[in-house]
Structures are given as structure tokens and as C-alpha cells.
Design an enzyme around this catalytic site. Sequence first.
Site, PDB file in Angstrom:
ATOM      1  N   HIS B  56      63.495  74.073 -38.627  1.00 17.25           N
ATOM      2  CA  HIS B  56      62.082  74.341 -38.832  1.00 17.25           C
ATOM      3  C   HIS B  56      61.567  75.000 -37.550  1.00 17.25           C
ATOM      4  O   HIS B  56      62.270  75.034 -36.533  1.00 17.25           O
ATOM      5  CB  HIS B  56      61.357  73.025 -39.135  1.00 17.25           C
ATOM      6  CG  HIS B  56      61.403  72.639 -40.592  1.00 17.25           C
ATOM      7  ND1 HIS B  56      60.605  71.671 -41.147  1.00 17.25           N
ATOM      8  CD2 HIS B  56      62.154  73.134 -41.614  1.00 17.25           C
ATOM      9  CE1 HIS B  56      60.859  71.568 -42.442  1.00 17.25           C
ATOM     10  NE2 HIS B  56      61.800  72.431 -42.747  1.00 17.25           N
ATOM     11  N   GLU B  58      59.352  74.059 -35.388  1.00 18.87           N
ATOM     12  CA  GLU B  58      59.202  73.137 -34.262  1.00 18.87           C
ATOM     13  C   GLU B  58      60.551  72.721 -33.689  1.00 18.87           C
ATOM     14  O   GLU B  58      60.731  72.624 -32.468  1.00 18.87           O
ATOM     15  CB  GLU B  58      58.418  71.896 -34.693  1.00 18.87           C
ATOM     16  CG  GLU B  58      56.992  72.191 -35.179  1.00 18.87           C
ATOM     17  CD  GLU B  58      56.912  72.475 -36.680  1.00 18.87           C
ATOM     18  OE1 GLU B  58      57.913  72.956 -37.277  1.00 18.87           O
ATOM     19  OE2 GLU B  58      55.842  72.223 -37.263  1.00 18.87           O
ATOM     20  N   SER B  81      50.694  73.049 -39.886  1.00 18.19           N
ATOM     21  CA  SER B  81      50.732  71.593 -39.767  1.00 18.19           C
ATOM     22  C   SER B  81      52.158  71.072 -40.002  1.00 18.19           C
ATOM     23  O   SER B  81      52.805  71.474 -40.974  1.00 18.19           O
ATOM     24  CB  SER B  81      49.765  71.013 -40.807  1.00 18.19           C
ATOM     25  OG  SER B  81      49.763  69.602 -40.764  1.00 18.19           O
ATOM     26  N   CYS B  83      55.579  68.947 -40.880  1.00 22.12           N
ATOM     27  CA  CYS B  83      56.071  67.993 -41.886  1.00 22.12           C
ATOM     28  C   CYS B  83      56.509  66.704 -41.185  1.00 22.12           C
ATOM     29  O   CYS B  83      56.470  66.589 -39.964  1.00 22.12           O
ATOM     30  CB  CYS B  83      57.237  68.634 -42.656  1.00 22.12           C
ATOM     31  SG  CYS B  83      58.794  68.666 -41.737  1.00 22.12           S
ATOM     32  N   CYS B  86      59.237  67.157 -38.429  1.00 16.33           N
ATOM     33  CA  CYS B  86      58.767  67.684 -37.145  1.00 16.33           C
ATOM     34  C   CYS B  86      57.755  66.756 -36.486  1.00 16.33           C
ATOM     35  O   CYS B  86      57.665  66.685 -35.258  1.00 16.33           O
ATOM     36  CB  CYS B  86      58.212  69.087 -37.348  1.00 16.33           C
ATOM     37  SG  CYS B  86      59.490  70.216 -37.981  1.00 16.33           S
TER      38      CYS B  86
END
Lengths: 150, 150
Positions: B56, B58, B81, B83, B86
Site C-alpha cells: 500500500h 503507506e 485515509s 485502511c 496501514c
Amino acid sequence: MEHSDAVRMLDVALAEAEAGRAEGGIPIGAALFGADGRLLGRGRNRRVQDDDASMHAETSAFRAAGRQRGYRGTTMVTTLSPCWYCSGLVRQFGISRLVVGESRTFTGQHEWLAEAGVEVVLLDDARCYELMKGFIAANPGLWNEDIGVD
Amino acid sequence: MEHSDAVRMLDVALAEAEAGRAEGGIPIGAALFGADGRLLGRGRNRRVQDDDASMHAETSAFRAAGRQRGYRGTTMVTTLSPCWYCSGLVRQFGISRLVVGESRTFTGQHEWLAEAGVEVVLLDDARCYELMKGFIAANPGLWNEDIGVD
């Protein structure tokens, strides 16, 4: 699930952890199994081997499983109780079951996962415990780095 | 933090997201900044580009930052935002602050992070929103795969 099935899965994760120890790495292993019991991916913590802070055992096994359309019915098995990072992985992707080798040397959020619908199986396996206990005693700084403790 | 500092950080993440879109990937970007404001690592979602489900935005930025002794004072900035996966990363490693580009197309657990002591700054940036809205409309299956929705 049958206890013998859980132990069979744990043995795959433990082999990963032992390979990690042999490489001088953090000895935590994991594997992801499909709903049919087939091995989808296996991996181990790679902080030392690859200088990769993002590869905990669980994320490593998840990565090795490749892209999946979904995770319903899958089982993640790990030699050590998962941290928040790996618990978040299990929850976000809807992995159905988590088999934990031991949670004495590190205790994650089993209740948080169970409340989210994850079946948690704790084996309290002596081999996993002895492996991790010995590692932490010999490498406290490296262990703290891996779980984000200053 | 100053709003202008948050936007400056977001611009780095947004450049990653736009690079991901140009590659045909999922257009989410992130970056990790040190306590002194220095860029430690930047990255983007790599599911499509690398066939890597574990990356992802992040986690990609976290990985790019390399091994750190600690994360106190650091800021993770992400175009979208986060998940659970993360969010668990941010919480486990004690990342001090999270800057979120937008949370309209996907709403993560800001309160859960705030209760754990993370400072959450929500920018509601129109550029991030438009980028993600267009992507989801054009690629609903790929988006669901990335967040583990069957």
C-alpha cells in the site's frame, strides 16, 4: 479446525522462522493457507536480511501469496502473536482464521481480531516459545526495533 | 502543525499518487517525514506495477525510509485515509502524526489512531479526492481487491 491441521500449518511457519535464525535474522515465520488447505505463500521476517522494516513474517507470507481476489476462508499462521501492523493486515483483508504459535514473548490483540470475526487459534507451542525467548535475550535492541519500541 | 507544512508534505504524497496513475496503478501515495521535517521515504501503491498486494502507499513509504531506530516525532502523510493494515503500521511503530489528504472515498479509523495518541490532520484536499474518485469509478474491481472487499 483440527488441532493436527493447525500444527501442520504451524510447522511451515516454524521452518521459516528457523531459516530466518540461520540467516541471522529475526526468527519469526508465517504462512497463508487457502480455504482448501493449500499453501498460498510462506515467509519470514526480513528486517536484517533485506534491511526491510516492512517485512514482518505475516506481511512476507501475504506478499508471497501474490494478488488474490479475496481472502475468505484463508488461514494465516504465525509463530508469534501478531503486532498491530500484522493484525491490521488480517482484519483489513478479511483473513478468516489466525493460528498463533505462541504469545508468551509478545502478546498481540487476539480479542480485537476475534471481535472482528477472525477465528483465533492459540497453540502455545514450546518450540516457538524457546526460539523467540532465546532470540530476544540475545538481541533485545533488534527486537525492540522490530516492534517500534524506543 | 502549520497548515502550509501539512500541504507541503501532502504534495510529495500526491506526486507519488499521480506517478502511480501514470503507470496504470492504484493512485495512492504516501511519504514519511522525520521529526525535523526531513523526508525519510516516499512511495506509492504497487499492487499493479509489482503484482505486490503488500505494498500500500503507506507501507511503501515506510519501507523506503529504511530501518529506523524509532519513529517518535515522525509524520506519515497519505493521499487517502488509511485502511486497517496501514493504521496498524502507524500505531505499532509509534508514528506520531498522520496527515490525510482526503477521507471521502474511503474512511479509515482516525478516532482509533487518535485514541492511541496519534495526531491526525485531515486536509480534505480536492486534488486527492478527484484523483481517487475518478479511479474508483473506472476500476471498481481493482479498488475492491486492494481493500479486501469480495
